[in-house]
Write a protein that holds these residues in place. Structure first.
Motif, short mmCIF file in Angstrom:
data_model
loop_
_atom_site.label_atom_id
_atom_site.label_comp_id
_atom_site.label_asym_id
_atom_site.label_seq_id
_atom_site.Cartn_x
_atom_site.Cartn_y
_atom_site.Cartn_z
N ILE A 15 -4.17 -3.47 0.47
CA ILE A 15 -2.81 -3.55 -0.07
C ILE A 15 -2.20 -4.93 0.20
O ILE A 15 -1.46 -5.45 -0.62
CB ILE A 15 -1.94 -2.42 0.51
N SER A 16 -2.54 -5.53 1.34
CA SER A 16 -2.01 -6.85 1.68
C SER A 16 -2.36 -7.86 0.60
O SER A 16 -1.58 -8.75 0.29
CB SER A 16 -2.56 -7.31 3.03
N LYS A 17 -3.53 -7.72 0.02
CA LYS A 17 -3.97 -8.64 -1.04
C LYS A 17 -3.18 -8.43 -2.32
O LYS A 17 -2.98 -9.35 -3.09
CB LYS A 17 -5.46 -8.45 -1.30
N SER A 18 -2.71 -7.20 -2.55
CA SER A 18 -1.98 -6.90 -3.78
C SER A 18 -0.49 -7.17 -3.67
O SER A 18 0.23 -7.10 -4.64
CB SER A 18 -2.21 -5.44 -4.19
N LYS A 19 -0.02 -7.41 -2.47
CA LYS A 19 1.40 -7.71 -2.22
C LYS A 19 2.33 -6.53 -2.50
O LYS A 19 3.51 -6.72 -2.74
CB LYS A 19 1.85 -8.92 -3.04
N ASN A 20 1.82 -5.30 -2.46
CA ASN A 20 2.66 -4.12 -2.66
C ASN A 20 3.33 -3.79 -1.32
O ASN A 20 2.79 -3.06 -0.50
CB ASN A 20 1.81 -2.95 -3.16
N GLN A 21 4.52 -4.32 -1.13
CA GLN A 21 5.21 -4.21 0.15
C GLN A 21 5.61 -2.77 0.50
O GLN A 21 5.60 -2.41 1.68
CB GLN A 21 6.45 -5.12 0.16
N ASP A 22 5.94 -1.95 -0.49
CA ASP A 22 6.32 -0.56 -0.20
C ASP A 22 5.13 0.22 0.37
O ASP A 22 5.27 0.94 1.36
CB ASP A 22 6.84 0.13 -1.45
N LYS A 23 3.97 0.09 -0.25
CA LYS A 23 2.78 0.78 0.25
C LYS A 23 2.35 0.22 1.59
O LYS A 23 1.93 0.95 2.48
CB LYS A 23 1.61 0.67 -0.74
N LEU A 24 2.46 -1.08 1.74
CA LEU A 24 2.10 -1.72 3.00
C LEU A 24 2.97 -1.18 4.13
O LEU A 24 2.47 -0.79 5.19
CB LEU A 24 2.26 -3.23 2.87
#
Length: 125
Positions: free
Chosen positions: A95-104
Protein backbone atom coordinates in the motif's frame (compact mmCIF):
# COMPACT_ATOMS: atom_id res chain seq x y z
CA UNK A 1 -29.21 -17.91 5.01
CA UNK A 2 -28.74 -20.92 7.29
CA UNK A 3 -28.12 -18.77 10.35
CA UNK A 4 -31.06 -16.50 9.57
CA UNK A 5 -33.51 -19.45 9.42
CA UNK A 6 -32.29 -21.24 12.52
CA UNK A 7 -34.27 -21.40 15.78
CA UNK A 8 -33.06 -19.04 18.49
CA UNK A 9 -31.96 -21.78 20.89
CA UNK A 10 -29.33 -23.32 18.57
CA UNK A 11 -25.62 -23.09 19.24
CA UNK A 12 -23.20 -23.11 16.33
CA UNK A 13 -19.66 -24.43 16.30
CA UNK A 14 -17.99 -22.82 13.30
CA UNK A 15 -14.51 -23.34 11.88
CA UNK A 16 -13.90 -21.00 8.95
CA UNK A 17 -11.03 -21.94 6.66
CA UNK A 18 -10.33 -18.28 5.81
CA UNK A 19 -11.74 -14.82 6.43
CA UNK A 20 -12.49 -15.35 10.11
CA UNK A 21 -12.74 -11.58 10.53
CA UNK A 22 -15.61 -11.46 8.03
CA UNK A 23 -17.45 -14.26 9.84
CA UNK A 24 -17.08 -12.47 13.19
CA UNK A 25 -18.43 -9.27 11.62
CA UNK A 26 -21.36 -11.13 10.02
CA UNK A 27 -22.24 -12.84 13.30
CA UNK A 28 -22.11 -9.61 15.29
CA UNK A 29 -24.15 -7.73 12.66
CA UNK A 30 -26.71 -10.56 12.47
CA UNK A 31 -27.57 -10.76 16.15
CA UNK A 32 -25.20 -13.52 17.27
CA UNK A 33 -22.74 -13.51 20.12
CA UNK A 34 -19.50 -15.46 19.98
CA UNK A 35 -19.18 -16.79 23.51
CA UNK A 36 -16.19 -19.09 23.06
CA UNK A 37 -13.25 -19.39 20.67
CA UNK A 38 -10.18 -21.57 20.33
CA UNK A 39 -7.18 -21.76 18.05
CA UNK A 40 -6.08 -25.05 16.53
CA UNK A 41 -2.82 -25.75 14.71
CA UNK A 42 -2.81 -28.54 12.14
CA UNK A 43 -0.10 -29.20 9.58
CA UNK A 44 1.33 -25.74 10.16
CA UNK A 45 -2.00 -24.03 9.52
CA UNK A 46 -3.77 -22.04 12.20
CA UNK A 47 -7.55 -22.34 12.44
CA UNK A 48 -10.08 -20.59 14.62
CA UNK A 49 -13.08 -22.38 16.12
CA UNK A 50 -15.99 -20.12 17.06
CA UNK A 51 -18.98 -21.02 19.25
CA UNK A 52 -21.92 -18.69 18.67
CA UNK A 53 -25.60 -18.37 19.48
CA UNK A 54 -28.32 -15.75 19.14
CA UNK A 55 -27.77 -12.82 21.44
CA UNK A 56 -26.50 -9.31 21.72
CA UNK A 57 -22.82 -8.92 21.00
CA UNK A 58 -20.66 -6.24 22.55
CA UNK A 59 -19.19 -3.91 19.90
CA UNK A 60 -15.95 -5.08 18.32
CA UNK A 61 -12.94 -2.95 17.58
CA UNK A 62 -11.59 -3.42 14.08
CA UNK A 63 -8.69 -5.51 15.40
CA UNK A 64 -11.06 -7.72 17.41
CA UNK A 65 -12.66 -8.88 14.18
CA UNK A 66 -9.22 -10.37 13.39
CA UNK A 67 -8.13 -11.55 16.85
CA UNK A 68 -11.45 -12.15 18.58
CA UNK A 69 -12.42 -11.31 22.14
CA UNK A 70 -11.93 -14.72 23.71
CA UNK A 71 -8.51 -15.81 22.52
CA UNK A 72 -6.12 -13.81 24.70
CA UNK A 73 -5.36 -16.76 26.98
CA UNK A 74 -5.17 -19.32 24.19
CA UNK A 75 -1.64 -20.76 23.98
CA UNK A 76 -1.65 -20.10 20.22
CA UNK A 77 -2.69 -16.43 20.53
CA UNK A 78 0.90 -15.15 20.17
CA UNK A 79 1.23 -17.22 16.99
CA UNK A 80 -1.99 -15.71 15.61
CA UNK A 81 -0.65 -12.22 16.35
CA UNK A 82 2.68 -13.05 14.73
CA UNK A 83 0.97 -14.28 11.55
CA UNK A 84 -1.35 -11.29 11.37
CA UNK A 85 1.60 -8.98 11.93
CA UNK A 86 3.45 -10.53 8.98
CA UNK A 87 0.33 -10.36 6.80
CA UNK A 88 -0.34 -6.72 7.63
CA UNK A 89 3.32 -5.72 7.25
CA UNK A 90 3.22 -7.15 3.73
CA UNK A 91 0.00 -5.25 3.02
CA UNK A 92 1.53 -2.03 4.36
CA UNK A 93 4.57 -2.39 2.09
CA UNK A 94 2.35 -2.83 -0.95
CA UNK A 95 0.00 0.00 0.00
CA UNK A 96 2.91 2.35 0.72
CA UNK A 97 3.85 2.13 -2.96
CA UNK A 98 0.31 3.04 -4.04
CA UNK A 99 0.09 6.06 -1.71
CA UNK A 100 -3.38 5.03 -0.44
CA UNK A 101 -3.15 6.82 2.91
CA UNK A 102 -6.54 5.62 4.22
CA UNK A 103 -5.68 1.94 3.77
CA UNK A 104 -2.18 2.53 5.08
CA UNK A 105 -3.57 4.12 8.24
CA UNK A 106 -6.13 1.29 8.59
CA UNK A 107 -3.48 -1.44 8.55
CA UNK A 108 -1.07 0.47 10.77
CA UNK A 109 -3.84 0.94 13.35
CA UNK A 110 -4.70 -2.77 13.16
CA UNK A 111 -1.06 -3.67 13.74
CA UNK A 112 -0.78 -1.32 16.69
CA UNK A 113 -3.90 -2.66 18.41
CA UNK A 114 -2.94 -6.29 17.81
CA UNK A 115 0.55 -5.67 19.20
CA UNK A 116 -0.97 -3.96 22.25
CA UNK A 117 -3.40 -6.85 22.86
CA UNK A 118 -0.63 -9.40 22.48
CA UNK A 119 1.58 -7.44 24.88
CA UNK A 120 -1.19 -7.24 27.51
CA UNK A 121 -1.48 -11.00 27.23
CA UNK A 122 2.00 -11.25 28.71
CA UNK A 123 3.10 -13.57 25.95
CA UNK A 124 4.23 -10.98 23.41
CA UNK A 125 6.95 -11.96 20.98
Amino acid sequence: DILEKTPLDKTFILQPMTMTHKLRRFLADSGYVIFDEALVMEDGKLYTVLVAKKGDSEPYSEAEYYIGKNLYNDPLFPELCKRLNAKFQTAIKGISKSKNQDKLKFYKNLLLEIEERNGKNGKGN
